[in-house]
Design an enzyme around this catalytic site. Structure first.
Site, short mmCIF file in Angstrom:
data_model
loop_
_atom_site.label_atom_id
_atom_site.label_comp_id
_atom_site.label_asym_id
_atom_site.label_seq_id
_atom_site.Cartn_x
_atom_site.Cartn_y
_atom_site.Cartn_z
N ASP A 71 0.67 -1.24 0.24
CA ASP A 71 -0.14 0.12 0.14
C ASP A 71 0.71 1.41 -0.20
OD1 ASP A 71 -2.04 1.94 0.82
OD2 ASP A 71 -2.83 1.46 2.56
N PHE A 72 1.59 1.95 -0.92
CA PHE A 72 2.68 2.27 -1.05
C PHE A 72 2.06 3.96 -1.76
CE2 PHE A 72 6.77 -0.11 -1.45
CZ PHE A 72 6.61 -0.23 -0.84
N GLU A 73 1.65 5.09 -0.59
CA GLU A 73 1.37 5.77 -1.31
C GLU A 73 1.94 7.27 -1.40
OE1 GLU A 73 -2.49 6.45 1.43
OE2 GLU A 73 -2.53 4.70 1.12
N ASN A 74 1.60 8.37 -1.32
CA ASN A 74 2.74 9.44 -1.66
C ASN A 74 3.95 9.55 -2.56
OD1 ASN A 74 0.53 11.27 -0.21
ND2 ASN A 74 1.44 9.48 1.75
N GLN B 45 -7.27 2.21 -5.25
CA GLN B 45 -8.38 2.87 -3.91
C GLN B 45 -9.35 3.52 -4.45
OE1 GLN B 45 -6.38 4.85 -0.35
NE2 GLN B 45 -4.44 3.29 -0.49
#
Length: 417
Positions: free
Chosen positions: A200-203, A290
């Site tokens: 869940d890698f974000e930003n 998402q």
């Protein structure tokens, strides 16, 4: 179709062809004189996309529309055909409060423990810290937590370590960080006896370097090293290892319009998850993008789609079933298998922007799986009767609001044929 080959056939060209060429991407994989071909030497449970041209002494025709097919031999990981997937706040409480893992109802098929986080963005060292007593006065003991994991597994559920989240930036910019990532993640999985990993890698975790314009052969170190790390983990744990991913639309579907490595004026993170998904496409259990906290995204109908209705979930998910050309690269992201495709949605209005009522989520799934309630949208990827399921953020928020999401979605999903 077998575990190592596929059979293709097509209508004869209306001209006078000398023969035909079967392409996988830009590579010719067969050159028959007739209207069929058998492609062999393929990996089991691997998805391939083919197109066909006709040729003669004058030249070669345009390629046909691409067709995706998957070899047999897929290993089951012991999940239902359609799954309810939820994130469990294991390392923090936030406004929804902390709950014991043992109190998570049996309706949840995949439970993502949120979150494993790095000691620093580029260290690669992942830690999984249980919620502290100061933040979660009712937190259970480590022994009870581990016993709850085992009880869920005994009931056929899968419990995964989720790495990243909004605050957990992970950038594997060096091979040392890659190796530390593998070692530390293996340590956490082994310590708790988990079934696999959710990415869940974000930003700022994934960003493409300028000129990195081929999703099938990325050159950005953070992306190359992440792929290598995931391949190592999958090889270490074997076929039963559950691998899921939950990127934001910005990192996936936005790549149809903008791709960070091939666009001087766009955000270099645009579409940056596509090389990772592509590289792991034969090992991926489920991708649940998402469909929340998102801006407008251009779909395959070349229209903007926005959050707040079934249309967004339908259009975004259809892109994964149909495949799509990646902007300014000449590369077409191939369709995923139906059983690898899901989408994510907030369980309640407090959980994230883009919340819709469960009835609207069901409308989207009805369109994807049955071709009804599509609201005028035409599916480019066809029906998805093997659609894997729906992910939500989060189990804790759903509990806070009286299990409205679970009570609606679990019986619905588990009743689908």
């Amino acid at each position: 179709m077998t575990s190592s080959s596929v059979a293709l056939s097509w209508a004869a060209s209306s001209g006078s062809p000398t023969g035909y060429r079967v392409y996988e991407g830009s590579t010719v994989v067969a050159s028959p004189t007739g209207t069929s071909a058998a492609i062999s030497g393929l990996a089991a449970c691997s998805t391939h996309t083919y197109s066909v041209t006709a040729y003669n002494a004058v030249g070669e025709s345009a390629k046909s529309a691409p067709v995706a097919t998957t070899t047999s031999g897929c290993t089951t990981v012991g999940l239902p055909k359609h799954d309810l997937i939820g994130y469990f706040h294991a390392s923090f409480a936030n406004g929804s409060g902390y709950m014991h893992l043992a109190d998570v109802p049996a309706a949840w098929d995949i439970i993502d423990l949120a979150f494993g986080e790095p000691t620093s963005p580029t260290s690669g060292v992942i830690q999984f810290n249980r919620c502290s007593v100061s933040e979660c006065p009712n937190v259970e003991s480590d022994a009870d937590f581990k016993a709850a994991i085992q009880a869920r597994q005994a009931a056929g559920k899968k419990v995964l370590l989720s790495i990243g989240g909004a605050n957990g930036q992970v950038s594997l910019t060096t091979t040392a960080a890659r190796d530390a990532f593998v070692s530390s993640v293996e340590g956490i999985i082994d310590q708790w006896g988990l079934d696999g990993l959710d990415v869940d890698f974000e930003n700022q975790s994934l960003s493409l370097n300028a000129g990195d314009s081929n999703p099938a052969n990325p050159t950005t170190p953070a992306i190359v090293n992440l792929i290598s790390a995931l391949q190592t983990l999958k090889a270490h744990y074997g076929a039963k290892f559950v691998l899921t991913m939950a990127p934001e639309t910005f990192f996936v579907q936005l790549g149809y319009q903008f791709y960070g490595g091939s666009c001087a004026s766009c955000d270099p993170r645009s579409g940056a998850f596509l090389p990772v998904i592509y590289a792991m496409r034969n090992d991926l259990t489920v991708l649940t993008v998402q469909d929340y906290n998102s801006g407008p995204i251009t779909g395959l109908d070349n229209q903007y789609h926005t959050m707040g209705g079934a249309d967004f979930d339908i259009a975004m998910t259809d892109m994964l079933a149909a495949g799509f050309p990646v902007a300014n690269t000449g590369f077409t992201f191939p369709p995923l298998r139906q059983d690898q495709i899901g989408f994510g949605t907030p369980s309640e209005s407090s959980a994230g922007n883009g919340y819709v009522d469960p009835s609207v989520v069901q409308q989207a799934v009805d369109c994807l799986t049955k071709g009804v309630t599509c609201g005028g949208y035409t599916l480019r990827g066809g029906l998805e009767p093997n659609f894997r399921g729906v992910m939500t953020w989060s189990i804790n928020w759903d509990r806070y609001f009286g299990w409205t999401f679970m009570n609606s979605m679990s019986p619905y999903l588990h009743s689908l044929p």
